[in-house]
Design a protein around this motif. Structure first.
Motif: not given
Length: 381
Positions: A97, A101-106, A108, A112, A128, A135, A146
């Motif tokens: 990762k 990607l790690s930041y966006s998954q955290k 997300q 939403k 997005t 970021w 990260y």
């Protein structure tokens, strides 16, 4: 002969690189590790006990103390410690990762929850775009956290430190062999009643010295390794040709081998290879292996004889309205039940019937027509 002619210019240089006749680099290390194959017989784990038992003799004959006084093994050892530290923090190396990607998954779920409404912009949703904005606005200290988690693994030691100059710079495979044998040797030393003068550090130093002594001799450059590679390809080709006779009649082994295979790939370089082959590595996980088995079933060629049980042929003699005589043949195909081949083949009874109706009978009638024309053209004297 063509392979030898193309590879005859490849030689090993003073810096262990393999270069062509014009000086262009083909390999930075001969064989990717710089080892001379005839000298590697003692680099196998089964030979390590012999080296350990003859430590004193090897130390005197190979001038181990003199080598260690001039060599600096600390750089390579620190590099291996960095690699092991990274591997301990990343046990699952298959899942890589990046920092973003790690930041966006955290975040997300939090994005939403904002319930952003609107159409896509440049093919991306508003969520997005919001993640990208957050970021970019992130401070340097938070972003560094990260990036530290997503730091890549250090390069192999052989790619950073030349093995002929920096002592203890070995391949990762040999390093793992030394680690495994060190654990085994330490457990045996604890159980033994006699205390050995050989310490664990001395044992590893001895194995590292044996590795360095197994490198291609830099004092004797110019070895024609290209000719060795060409001979290694050409010598088994005759055996490959002989193997084709053992595979006669086997559909799954219907592969062009031997000299014709080499000519097809190297000399002719045809765009349409008769029997193309591909080796695809897969992840060693249950899900991946299950999908591979399913893909294998879909790509496996199925012959009609593999799903056919028997054929009944009925022959009858008939007389037409104009008193013309002819023979009538009735063919009845009996196929195996679906349960017999559903585990090995991705095939249904409907697929078999579709093939018979659309292709098989056309091929059969065309073959009968050609044979009938050939028989009618034949005249006896």
């Amino acid at each position: 002969r063509c392979i030898i002619k193309h590879l005859e210019g490849l030689v090993v240089q003073y810096d262990l690189t393999v270069r062509d006749s014009d000086g262009s680099v083909v390999q930075f290390l001969y064989g990717e590790d710089g080892l001379d194959i005839p000298k590697t017989q003692f680099l196998q784990p089964k030979q390590f006990p012999f080296l350990a038992s003859n430590y004193e003799v090897i130390m005197k004959s190979k001038h181990l103390q003199e080598v260690l006084s001039r060599a600096d093994p600390q750089k390579a050892l620190r590099h291996f410690r960095a690699i092991k530290k990274w591997q301990s923090k990343h046990p699952n190396t298959l899942l890589r990762k990046g920092a973003f990607l790690s930041y966006s998954q955290k975040i997300q779920a939090a994005v939403k929850a904002l319930n952003l409404e609107g159409g896509n912009q440049n093919g991306r949703s508003l969520g997005t775009h919001q993640i990208l904005k957050m970021w970019n606005e992130l401070d340097e200290q938070s972003r560094r956290k990260y990036q530290k988690k997503a730091a890549p693994c250090p390069d192999p030691s052989l790619a950073v430190w030349r093995p002929d100059i920096y002592f203890a710079s070995v391949s990762e495979t040999f390093e793992k062999k030394m680690d495994d044998y060190s654990v085994e040797w330490a457990s045996q030393a604890e159980k033994s009643y006699e205390k050995s003068e050989l310490s664990l550090d001395r044992l590893r130093t001895l194995l590292q010295l044996k590795w360095q002594r197994s490198l291609c001799d830099p004092g004797d450059p110019g070895e024609a390794v290209g000719l060795l590679a060409a001979q290694s390809i050409g010598e088994p080709s005759t055996q490959m040709t002989l193997n084709t006779f053992h595979f006669a009649g086997r559909g799954e082994m219907n592969v062009t081998l031997g000299i014709p295979r080499l000519r097809e790939i190297l000399m002719v370089a045809s765009a349409n290879i008769k029997t193309p082959m591909m080796s695809v590595p897969v992840f060693n996980t249950k899900k991946a292996l299950k999908r591979v088995k399913s893909l294998k079933k879909q790509l496996t060629r199925v012959c009609l004889g593999e799903v056919l049980e028997k054929i009944d042929v009925q022959e009858s003699f008939c007389v037409g309205d104009k008193h013309d005589k002819f023979q009538v043949y009735r063919l009845r195909f009996h196929f195996l039940p679906h349960a017999y081949y559903q585990q090995e083949k991705c095939l249904r009874p409907e697929d078999i019937l579709h093939f018979m109706e659309t292709r098989f009978f056309k091929i059969l009638m065309e073959s009968l027509r050609k044979k009938n024309n050939k028989a009618s053209a034949f005249r006896t004297v």
